[in-house]
Design a protein around this motif. Structure first.
Motif: not given
Length: 208
Positions: A181-204
């Motif tokens: 997801a694209r967002g911003s803080h402190d005037g800078k563009t930030v992409y948030t990418f959580d990596i889930v190792l296991q479970g319902e929302n496990e990352t591919v």
């Protein structure tokens, strides 16, 4: 007479970590011991392209962020070319862009961060164009081998829809685990990418 191989006992496995930050990410541990430190800074002051940060957490099967995970990324430059001899595209290189970075999760918050630029699209197998993406490699305690995955950009919907790798994922709802997801803080563009190792929302994760 030697025993057949199927009678040999399996060697105990070992997990990949925890890691000694002094040797692998010394800047994070407060040490300046290398002439060229491994760093989470991929872009220099003259690097061409849109400046972005990538932030997130590596989360285990219990929902707990890992504060000792180690991450590496590599990516194309803004023109869509890798800084590697194997990339012979007729696209400009960027001498001020390293294209590779390493960092660890923050010891207190579990958040990792890379400061880089948004990559351009690159051709994949058979010349099919791939959407802009960043390649990730993750290691941490509890993982027997390093895990590989990709991060795509939420604001590249048309390119993502045509991406050959994303389209290999048959369960369409799981593709979203690779979209940042694209967002911003402190005037800078930030992409948030959580990596889930296991479970319902496990990352591919990718077998490469």
């Amino acid at each position: 007479m030697p025993q057949p191989m199927n009678y040999l006992r399996e060697t105990a496995s070992q997990t990949a970590g925890p890691y000694v930050h002094i040797g692998l990410a010394p800047h994070q541990a407060g040490f300046d011991i290398f002439q060229q430190n491994f760093s989470n800074q991929l872009a220099g002051p003259l690097t061409r392209g849109e400046r972005i940060a990538i932030e997130g957490r590596v989360i285990d099967g219990t929902g707990t962020p890992l504060n000792d995970a180690l991450l590496e990324i590599w990516q194309a430059n803004a023109a869509g070319r890798y800084s590697h001899p194997a990339d012979s595209q007729d696209k400009p290189l960027d001498a001020d862009f390293r294209g590779w970075g390493r960092t660890g999760a923050d010891f207190d918050t579990g958040i990792y961060r890379f400061d880089t630029i948004k990559p351009g699209p690159v051709p994949g197998r058979h010349g099919r164009m791939m959407a802009p993406h960043v390649n990730f490699w993750i290691v941490a305690r509890g993982i027997n081998i390093g895990l590989s995955t990709r991060m795509y950009f939420a604001d590249e919907e048309a390119a993502n829809a045509a991406d050959p790798v994303l389209n290999l994922i048959e369960q369409k709802q799981r593709r979203k685990t690779l979209i940042a997801a694209r967002g911003s803080h402190d005037g800078k563009t930030v992409y948030t990418f959580d990596i889930v190792l296991q479970g319902e929302n496990e990352t591919v994760f990718l077998d490469i």
